[in-house]
Design a protein around this motif. Structure first.
Motif, PDB file in Angstrom:
ATOM      1  N   PHE A  25     -33.530 -56.128  55.919  1.00 23.32           N
ATOM      2  CA  PHE A  25     -33.749 -57.571  56.012  1.00 23.32           C
ATOM      3  C   PHE A  25     -33.434 -58.261  54.684  1.00 23.32           C
ATOM      4  CE2 PHE A  25     -36.763 -61.143  55.334  1.00 23.32           C
ATOM      5  CZ  PHE A  25     -36.196 -62.037  56.235  1.00 23.32           C
ATOM      6  N   VAL A  26     -33.904 -57.690  53.588  1.00 17.42           N
ATOM      7  CA  VAL A  26     -33.618 -58.276  52.268  1.00 17.42           C
ATOM      8  C   VAL A  26     -32.117 -58.243  52.001  1.00 17.42           C
ATOM      9  CG1 VAL A  26     -33.996 -58.049  49.781  1.00 17.42           C
ATOM     10  CG2 VAL A  26     -35.898 -57.716  51.373  1.00 17.42           C
ATOM     11  N   THR A  27     -31.459 -57.150  52.412  1.00 17.95           N
ATOM     12  CA  THR A  27     -30.010 -57.062  52.261  1.00 17.95           C
ATOM     13  C   THR A  27     -29.314 -58.164  53.051  1.00 17.95           C
ATOM     14  OG1 THR A  27     -30.168 -54.655  52.034  1.00 17.95           O
ATOM     15  CG2 THR A  27     -28.006 -55.560  52.541  1.00 17.95           C
ATOM     16  N   PHE A  28     -29.778 -58.392  54.268  1.00 17.81           N
ATOM     17  CA  PHE A  28     -29.211 -59.464  55.098  1.00 17.81           C
ATOM     18  C   PHE A  28     -29.391 -60.829  54.439  1.00 17.81           C
ATOM     19  CE2 PHE A  28     -30.900 -62.758  58.039  1.00 17.81           C
ATOM     20  CZ  PHE A  28     -29.690 -63.232  58.507  1.00 17.81           C
ATOM     21  N   VAL A  29     -30.590 -61.101  53.927  1.00 21.62           N
ATOM     22  CA  VAL A  29     -30.844 -62.389  53.267  1.00 21.62           C
ATOM     23  C   VAL A  29     -29.911 -62.560  52.073  1.00 21.62           C
ATOM     24  CG1 VAL A  29     -32.540 -63.731  51.971  1.00 21.62           C
ATOM     25  CG2 VAL A  29     -33.238 -62.535  54.045  1.00 21.62           C
ATOM     26  N   TRP A  30     -29.745 -61.490  51.285  1.00 22.06           N
ATOM     27  CA  TRP A  30     -28.865 -61.543  50.119  1.00 22.06           C
ATOM     28  C   TRP A  30     -27.422 -61.820  50.542  1.00 22.06           C
ATOM     29  CZ3 TRP A  30     -28.523 -62.157  45.095  1.00 22.06           C
ATOM     30  CH2 TRP A  30     -27.392 -61.712  44.414  1.00 22.06           C
ATOM     31  N   ASN A  31     -26.942 -61.108  51.560  1.00 21.34           N
ATOM     32  CA  ASN A  31     -25.571 -61.313  52.028  1.00 21.34           C
ATOM     33  C   ASN A  31     -25.376 -62.711  52.603  1.00 21.34           C
ATOM     34  OD1 ASN A  31     -24.689 -58.701  51.360  1.00 21.34           O
ATOM     35  ND2 ASN A  31     -25.438 -57.853  53.275  1.00 21.34           N
ATOM     36  N   PHE A  32     -26.386 -63.202  53.294  1.00 22.56           N
ATOM     37  CA  PHE A  32     -26.304 -64.537  53.876  1.00 22.56           C
ATOM     38  C   PHE A  32     -26.216 -65.597  52.783  1.00 22.56           C
ATOM     39  CE2 PHE A  32     -28.519 -68.387  55.440  1.00 22.56           C
ATOM     40  CZ  PHE A  32     -27.654 -68.723  56.462  1.00 22.56           C
ATOM     41  N   ILE A  33     -27.049 -65.469  51.752  1.00 22.73           N
ATOM     42  CA  ILE A  33     -27.056 -66.440  50.657  1.00 22.73           C
ATOM     43  C   ILE A  33     -25.718 -66.435  49.923  1.00 22.73           C
ATOM     44  CG2 ILE A  33     -28.085 -66.965  48.406  1.00 22.73           C
ATOM     45  CD1 ILE A  33     -30.759 -66.027  49.530  1.00 22.73           C
ATOM     46  N   THR A  34     -25.151 -65.254  49.711  1.00 23.37           N
ATOM     47  CA  THR A  34     -23.901 -65.173  48.949  1.00 23.37           C
ATOM     48  C   THR A  34     -22.677 -65.513  49.796  1.00 23.37           C
ATOM     49  OG1 THR A  34     -23.857 -62.779  49.405  1.00 23.37           O
ATOM     50  CG2 THR A  34     -24.787 -63.493  47.295  1.00 23.37           C
ATOM     51  N   PHE A  35     -22.802 -65.389  51.114  1.00 22.33           N
ATOM     52  CA  PHE A  35     -21.681 -65.746  51.975  1.00 22.33           C
ATOM     53  C   PHE A  35     -21.640 -67.242  52.262  1.00 22.33           C
ATOM     54  CE2 PHE A  35     -20.266 -66.827  56.275  1.00 22.33           C
ATOM     55  CZ  PHE A  35     -18.951 -66.375  56.253  1.00 22.33           C
ATOM     56  N   LEU A  36     -22.781 -67.866  52.327  1.00 22.79           N
ATOM     57  CA  LEU A  36     -22.900 -69.250  52.795  1.00 22.79           C
ATOM     58  C   LEU A  36     -22.153 -70.277  51.953  1.00 22.79           C
ATOM     59  CD1 LEU A  36     -24.217 -71.055  54.940  1.00 22.79           C
ATOM     60  CD2 LEU A  36     -26.207 -71.268  53.425  1.00 22.79           C
ATOM     61  N   PRO A  37     -22.129 -70.179  50.599  1.00 19.24           N
ATOM     62  CA  PRO A  37     -21.538 -71.270  49.796  1.00 19.24           C
ATOM     63  C   PRO A  37     -20.115 -71.650  50.174  1.00 19.24           C
ATOM     64  CG  PRO A  37     -22.784 -69.808  48.386  1.00 19.24           C
ATOM     65  CD  PRO A  37     -22.752 -69.163  49.736  1.00 19.24           C
ATOM     66  N   SER A  38     -19.232 -70.676  50.409  1.00 18.37           N
ATOM     67  CA  SER A  38     -17.828 -71.006  50.666  1.00 18.37           C
ATOM     68  C   SER A  38     -17.637 -71.847  51.925  1.00 18.37           C
ATOM     69  CB  SER A  38     -16.996 -69.718  50.746  1.00 18.37           C
ATOM     70  OG  SER A  38     -15.649 -70.030  50.996  1.00 18.37           O
ATOM     71  N   PRO A  39     -18.100 -71.391  53.115  1.00 25.95           N
ATOM     72  CA  PRO A  39     -17.914 -72.248  54.293  1.00 25.95           C
ATOM     73  C   PRO A  39     -18.711 -73.533  54.227  1.00 25.95           C
ATOM     74  CG  PRO A  39     -19.284 -70.345  54.832  1.00 25.95           C
ATOM     75  CD  PRO A  39     -18.732 -70.110  53.470  1.00 25.95           C
ATOM     76  N   LEU A  40     -19.851 -73.516  53.533  1.00 33.70           N
ATOM     77  CA  LEU A  40     -20.667 -74.721  53.440  1.00 33.70           C
ATOM     78  C   LEU A  40     -19.970 -75.777  52.590  1.00 33.70           C
ATOM     79  CD1 LEU A  40     -23.408 -75.903  54.281  1.00 33.70           C
ATOM     80  CD2 LEU A  40     -24.331 -75.068  52.107  1.00 33.70           C
ATOM     81  N   VAL A  41     -19.424 -75.358  51.465  1.00 24.46           N
ATOM     82  CA  VAL A  41     -18.744 -76.290  50.562  1.00 24.46           C
ATOM     83  C   VAL A  41     -17.517 -76.884  51.243  1.00 24.46           C
ATOM     84  CG1 VAL A  41     -17.380 -76.437  48.446  1.00 24.46           C
ATOM     85  CG2 VAL A  41     -19.595 -75.302  48.419  1.00 24.46           C
ATOM     86  N   THR A  42     -16.705 -76.026  51.870  1.00 26.53           N
ATOM     87  CA  THR A  42     -15.478 -76.517  52.496  1.00 26.53           C
ATOM     88  C   THR A  42     -15.765 -77.384  53.712  1.00 26.53           C
ATOM     89  OG1 THR A  42     -15.342 -74.419  53.721  1.00 26.53           O
ATOM     90  CG2 THR A  42     -14.069 -74.603  51.689  1.00 26.53           C
ATOM     91  N   ALA A  43     -16.919 -77.139  54.363  1.00 27.08           N
ATOM     92  CA  ALA A  43     -17.267 -77.947  55.535  1.00 27.08           C
ATOM     93  C   ALA A  43     -17.785 -79.331  55.136  1.00 27.08           C
ATOM     94  CB  ALA A  43     -18.315 -77.226  56.378  1.00 27.08           C
ATOM     95  N   LEU A  44     -18.542 -79.384  54.040  1.00 19.86           N
ATOM     96  CA  LEU A  44     -19.166 -80.641  53.637  1.00 19.86           C
ATOM     97  C   LEU A  44     -18.245 -81.518  52.799  1.00 19.86           C
ATOM     98  CD1 LEU A  44     -22.791 -79.443  52.751  1.00 19.86           C
ATOM     99  CD2 LEU A  44     -21.991 -80.534  54.860  1.00 19.86           C
ATOM    100  N   VAL A  45     -17.353 -80.879  52.025  1.00 20.72           N
ATOM    101  CA  VAL A  45     -16.482 -81.635  51.114  1.00 20.72           C
ATOM    102  C   VAL A  45     -15.033 -81.269  51.388  1.00 20.72           C
ATOM    103  CG1 VAL A  45     -15.961 -82.218  48.722  1.00 20.72           C
ATOM    104  CG2 VAL A  45     -18.295 -81.538  49.370  1.00 20.72           C
ATOM    105  N   ARG A  46     -14.276 -82.205  51.919  1.00 21.02           N
ATOM    106  CA  ARG A  46     -12.879 -81.940  52.204  1.00 21.02           C
ATOM    107  C   ARG A  46     -12.108 -81.707  50.905  1.00 21.02           C
ATOM    108  NH1 ARG A  46      -8.507 -86.045  55.080  1.00 21.02           N
ATOM    109  NH2 ARG A  46      -6.789 -84.518  55.214  1.00 21.02           N
ATOM    110  N   ASP A  47     -11.249 -80.682  50.911  1.00 17.35           N
ATOM    111  CA  ASP A  47     -10.455 -80.325  49.727  1.00 17.35           C
ATOM    112  C   ASP A  47     -11.352 -80.115  48.510  1.00 17.35           C
ATOM    113  OD1 ASP A  47      -8.010 -80.574  51.148  1.00 17.35           O
ATOM    114  OD2 ASP A  47      -8.088 -82.746  50.864  1.00 17.35           O
ATOM    115  N   ALA A  48     -12.495 -79.485  48.721  1.00 18.76           N
ATOM    116  CA  ALA A  48     -13.460 -79.309  47.632  1.00 18.76           C
ATOM    117  C   ALA A  48     -12.868 -78.507  46.493  1.00 18.76           C
ATOM    118  CB  ALA A  48     -14.715 -78.618  48.169  1.00 18.76           C
ATOM    119  N   PHE A  49     -12.195 -77.403  46.792  1.00 17.01           N
ATOM    120  CA  PHE A  49     -11.661 -76.534  45.745  1.00 17.01           C
ATOM    121  C   PHE A  49     -10.482 -77.186  45.028  1.00 17.01           C
ATOM    122  CE2 PHE A  49     -13.227 -72.877  48.554  1.00 17.01           C
ATOM    123  CZ  PHE A  49     -14.473 -72.906  47.959  1.00 17.01           C
TER     124      PHE A  49
END
Length: 341
Positions: free
Chosen positions: A259-283
């Motif tokens: 479970f802790v491994t899942f939480v860690w992977n979720f936290i580290t995976f989330l930023p990329s799709p979240l940033v690109t979804a909320l801010v167009r051409d963010a990178f």
């Protein structure tokens, strides 16, 4: 003759904002130090991830405390992690640098299918591991079914079949669905493509659906454990119930680790799709953000074995024994003898 494309001079025709006129060559020149530093750090993280997971895999195969049938699924997740750290991440890092100086095949980004197959396989295998723990703890009388050789083989097949079918379907939906994108040539869905439903379907089935299932399984696990403790709090323990409690405690320890491994992977995976979804051409508009998100993603799978060793004494002792070159040399078979976890 193989068609090629010098992506370093591709104009930023689809970009809005202050960097709308810049090309990949311009971005590379402006952020050269950041780019090279990210390559060096990323390569070190990949090396650490591969070596640490190799140590963990050896420990699972040779340590008697870890050679339980239930750990076959953990070993499989470790193998997927090794493949990601040895192939996906290094190829992504190296290709971004190579394309700044040389031509790449026009459809080089088709390799993203392999990238997504492994990424989605990792998430789906985490999901089936959570299901395995859910049955072991909430429905222990059914655990022999899901932990039988046939049950484990079916679980492994499903964990690979779902992402393979999902990602190979991209070839049917539209050939060459992935293209090199600004600012540094990373491969992603073609922003000029006419197909808009497949990327959303791809994300939901490949990532978000299994993540929701994982969360539901672990929520049910902790709810069941708390309810069970409340019911049994005032009951005396006999020898049999003490043995059952010890077995459940062992299974819960493995579930807590996963479970802790899942939480860690979720936290580290989330930023990329979240940033690109909320801010167009963010990178493109904020290139340093590209490096920050990459570091976080690289650290995702790199932290798994650290969590294993920190939260589970059996894994910690097994990996330390491998480092000391003192693991017990026994046949690495996952027999049903002993306590199943």
């Amino acid at each position: 003759m193989v068609s090629s494309w010098n992506s370093s001079v591709m104009p930023a025709t689809n970009v809005t904002g202050k960097n709308a006129t810049l090309s990949q060559a311009d971005f590379f020149a402006m952020y050269y130090t950041n780019f090279i530093l990210s390559m060096a750090i990323g390569s070190l993280i990949c090396l650490f991830t591969f070596v640490s997971n190799l140590i963990c895999l050896i420990a699972i195969c040779v340590n008697p405390k870890l050679k339980k049938r239930g750990n076959v699924l953990v070993a499989n997740l470790v193998v997927v992690t090794m493949l990601i750290s040895a192939t996906v991440q290094p190829l992504s890092i190296a290709s971004n640098l190579y394309r700044q100086y040389h031509d790449l095949p026009r459809h080089f980004c088709d390799w993203a299918i392999y990238f997504y197959i492994l990424t989605h396989a990792f998430v789906w295998h985490e999901c089936f591991l959570a299901l395995n723990r859910f049955v072991a703890i909430v429905f222990p009388y059914r655990f022999n079914i899901i932990s039988s050789p046939k049950g484990i083989v079916i679980t492994l097949i499903l964990g690979y079949a779902i992402p393979i079918c999902l990602d190979l379907s991209a070839l049917i939906v539209k050939p060459h669905l992935y293209v090199s994108a600004l600012p540094f040539g990373s491969c992603r869905f073609d922003p000029n493509g006419t197909n808009t439903w497949f990327p959303a379907f791809h994300s939901v089935i490949g990532v978000y659906a299994p993540i929701c299932l994982i969360g539901a399984f672990y929520f049910a696990i902790y709810a069941a454990v708390l309810l069970r403790k409340f019911r049994l709090r005032n009951l005396p323990l006999n020898v049999r119930s003490a043995r059952v409690a010890a077995l459940q405690s062992k299974r819960m320890r493995l579930a807590r680790m996963l479970f802790v491994t899942f939480v860690w992977n979720f936290i580290t995976f989330l930023p990329s799709p979240l940033v690109t979804a909320l801010v167009r051409d963010a990178f493109t508009n904020h290139p340093p953000l590209f490096f920050g998100v990459r570091y976080i993603a690289l650290l995702g799978v790199a932290g798994n074995t650290i969590i294993y060793g920190f939260l589970n004494p059996d894994y910690r002792q097994g990996m330390l024994a491998v480092l000391r070159c003192t693991p017990r040399r026994v046949t690495p078979s996952f027999s049903s003898g002993g306590v199943e976890t």
